[in-house]
Design an enzyme around this catalytic site. Structure first.
Site, PDB file in Angstrom:
ATOM      1  N   ASP A  11       6.566  19.634 -22.979  1.00 59.71           N
ATOM      2  CA  ASP A  11       7.397  18.581 -23.562  1.00 59.71           C
ATOM      3  C   ASP A  11       6.971  17.264 -22.922  1.00 59.71           C
ATOM      4  O   ASP A  11       7.115  17.080 -21.712  1.00 59.71           O
ATOM      5  CB  ASP A  11       8.877  18.856 -23.300  1.00 59.71           C
ATOM      6  CG  ASP A  11       9.783  18.033 -24.207  1.00 59.71           C
ATOM      7  OD1 ASP A  11       9.269  17.153 -24.922  1.00 59.71           O
ATOM      8  OD2 ASP A  11      11.001  18.260 -24.184  1.00 59.71           O
ATOM      9  N   ASP A 105       5.588  15.841 -29.827  1.00 61.07           N
ATOM     10  CA  ASP A 105       5.558  15.800 -28.373  1.00 61.07           C
ATOM     11  C   ASP A 105       5.915  17.122 -27.719  1.00 61.07           C
ATOM     12  O   ASP A 105       6.154  17.167 -26.513  1.00 61.07           O
ATOM     13  CB  ASP A 105       6.518  14.719 -27.866  1.00 61.07           C
ATOM     14  CG  ASP A 105       7.982  15.043 -28.184  1.00 61.07           C
ATOM     15  OD1 ASP A 105       8.213  15.747 -29.183  1.00 61.07           O
ATOM     16  OD2 ASP A 105       8.867  14.595 -27.450  1.00 61.07           O
ATOM     17  N   GLU A 106       5.936  18.213 -28.479  1.00 56.74           N
ATOM     18  CA  GLU A 106       6.471  19.455 -27.932  1.00 56.74           C
ATOM     19  C   GLU A 106       5.782  20.654 -28.575  1.00 56.74           C
ATOM     20  O   GLU A 106       5.546  20.670 -29.785  1.00 56.74           O
ATOM     21  CB  GLU A 106       7.973  19.494 -28.219  1.00 56.74           C
ATOM     22  CG  GLU A 106       8.725  20.640 -27.619  1.00 56.74           C
ATOM     23  CD  GLU A 106      10.208  20.566 -27.960  1.00 56.74           C
ATOM     24  OE1 GLU A 106      10.958  21.418 -27.450  1.00 56.74           O
ATOM     25  OE2 GLU A 106      10.630  19.683 -28.742  1.00 56.74           O
TER      26      GLU A 106
END
Length: 506
Positions: A11, A105-106
């Protein structure tokens, strides 16, 4: 459950805001809020400095401004974020063939499938190496969680924030989960959490103590049984490399409610064109056209029409959306419009009747053709100038400009990149009243840059692509292709919409 912590969850830390701080030396160490700047905008993400004031994702922008009036408020640069995401996903792809992106983003990574780790020491080494590579490649930090299941890996990465690594040893799940809030379990949102609270269940230990039968009575068989298993630490969900897209859609929220029926129809046509462009870009076609209308009183209506076969023809989608609009009462005003295509396929079955009609209309009259072309040109200009896209519009809370004057000023969105013929690269600090203020600095600058103000139509000033955060890195212009190559798709149910876990509401 696995015997070794070989499921990794990455993350990125305050992704949008961190990318803005890295590209703008004058904002480093200062509160930064990224999101829609209009009266109905919401926060996409806030830097850790802004979070100290209580600002968080999905918060109305007006509330954020009251909490942190001195923060820098910037409009998102999604192409830039996609470029960085593409770099990150490429690094993850080197670790394993099984990478499951959840957003820009993850992502989850199955280290066991990559043959890189079969015990805790090996998994930790891979995680630390990944964090170092991300920092060297993008200039940004990410937090890593390692565990024997997806649920615990995600919990571990949250505990590792910011810029850390946490590893949960298999076999310790119940002890780790017991004191935590029941909201930490996947699938327990505000409504379910409140329902459980009223039953006296607030922690994971309370869930285990209540037992499966009681949870089934409270929540139903499927949800109750699943929750009980998760509370015991049992999570056998695999890392899935590819997710089947269910739909493609775009939508815009308007600063001022639309009342004019013609203006509403033109907005629907524009959204249909953008939706088809996104549909084609994903390599899909679809057979169900969906229109979404949110009215002045916040009531939301959806209407759909299913075609005889899949299509990616802009004329077909536009005409279907217009037919659906006729079924909706827009009296009182419209605050949001959206057009989507679902029932996706990897091929296009031509609608021969629509094709014939399109060919007939092509030669019907120059006046209509020029009008359509002009409208399309305005739409293309809006996209090039930073007019928001699908999930982007929801985050920014703005609509396409309605006048020529607005079009000139709106292209100078706060935070977006520009280049001056003499002074070089910079970014917009603000604009209005026919003027635009620019700070001239680059990611590699050692000190904040100087500030200058220009007329909005200054011929020496023009929008530009973002500069890479790290020398040799990719820029925003390359972001779409880089993200596509790396498989940085949004979650199931969207295609290329820049879905971001931090932006929790539209």
């Amino acid at each position: 459950m696995r015997a070794a912590p070989t499921i990794l969850h990455l993350d990125m830390d305050a992704f949008f805001a961190a990318a803005e701080q890295a590209s703008k030396p004058s904002l480093r160490g200062k509160p930064v809020v990224v999101g829609g700047l209009g009266p109905r905008g919401v926060v996409a993400t806030a830097s850790y400095e802004a979070r100290r004031f209580g600002v968080h994702s999905a918060m109305p922008m007006g509330q954020a401004r009251r909490l942190a009036p001195n923060a820098a408020y910037l409009v998102p640069r999604f192409a830039f974020y996609r470029a960085i995401s593409g770099q990150v996903m490429e690094l993850l792809g080197r670790l394993s063939p099984l990478v499951e992106p959840l957003s820009l983003d993850e992502a989850f990574v199955d280290l066991e499938a990559g043959g890189l780790a079969d015990d805790s020491a090996g998994a930790r080494a891979v995680g630390e190496r990944l964090r170092a590579e991300i920092l060297a490649t993008t200039g940004l930090t990410g937090s890593v969680g390692l565990a024997g299941s997806k649920m615990l890996a995600k919990i571990a990465s949250e505990e590792a924030k910011p810029d850390g690594l946490v590893l949960y040893e298999p076999g310790t799940e119940r002890a780790l989960l017991a004191p935590r809030s029941v909201r930490i379990i996947p699938g327990v949102g505000p409504a379910t959490g409140d329902h459980l609270r009223r039953a006296g269940i607030t922690t994971v230990a309370d869930v285990v103590e209540a037992g499966e039968d009681e949870l089934v009575r409270i929540l139903g068989r499927s949800h109750g049984a699943s929750l009980y298993r998760m509370a015991l630490g049992h999570d056998d969900r695999p890392v899935v490399a590819e997710r089947d897209a269910k739909s493609v859609s775009v939508e815009d929220t308007f600063d001022i409610d639309l009342h004019d029926r013609l203006r509403i129809r033109l907005e629907v046509e524009r959204l249909a064109e953008r939706c088809v462009a996104r549909l084609r870009g994903s390599g899909h076609s679809g057979r169900t056209i969906v229109l979404k209308v949110r009215r002045y009183d916040f009531s939301t209506l959806t209407r759909s029409e299913t075609l005889r076969g899949p299509t990616d023809d802009p004329l077909v989608v536009r005409e279907a959306a217009e037919r659906l609009l006729e079924l909706v009462d827009t009296t009182g005003g419209v605050r949001l419009l959206g057009v989507g295509v679902s029932g996706l396929a990897d091929y296009t079955q031509e609608d021969l009747f629509a094709q014939a009609e399109a060919e007939a209309e092509a030669g019907a009259g120059a006046a209509d053709s020029s009008g359509t072309a002009a409208e399309a040109g305005r739409g293309a200009a809006g996209e090039a100038a930073g007019t928001p896209g699908a999930g982007e519009a929801a985050a920014e809370g703005v609509a396409a400009p309605g006048t020529a004057v607005e079009a000139v000023e709106r292209r100078w969105a706060p935070g977006h990149d520009v280049r001056h013929a003499v002074l070089g690269a910079g970014w917009v600090q603000g604009s209005g009243l026919g003027r635009v203020t620019v700070r001239f600095e680059e990611p590699g600058s050692t000190a904040p840059g100087r500030v200058r103000t220009f007329a909005v139509d200054d011929p020496e000033l023009e929008p530009s692509d973002p500069l890479p955060l790290v020398p040799g890195g990719v820029t925003g212009a390359e972001g779409a292709s880089a993200a596509a190559r790396a498989g940085a798709a949004g979650p199931a149910g969207s295609v290329g919409d820049g879905s971001v876990s931090e932006a929790g509401a539209a």
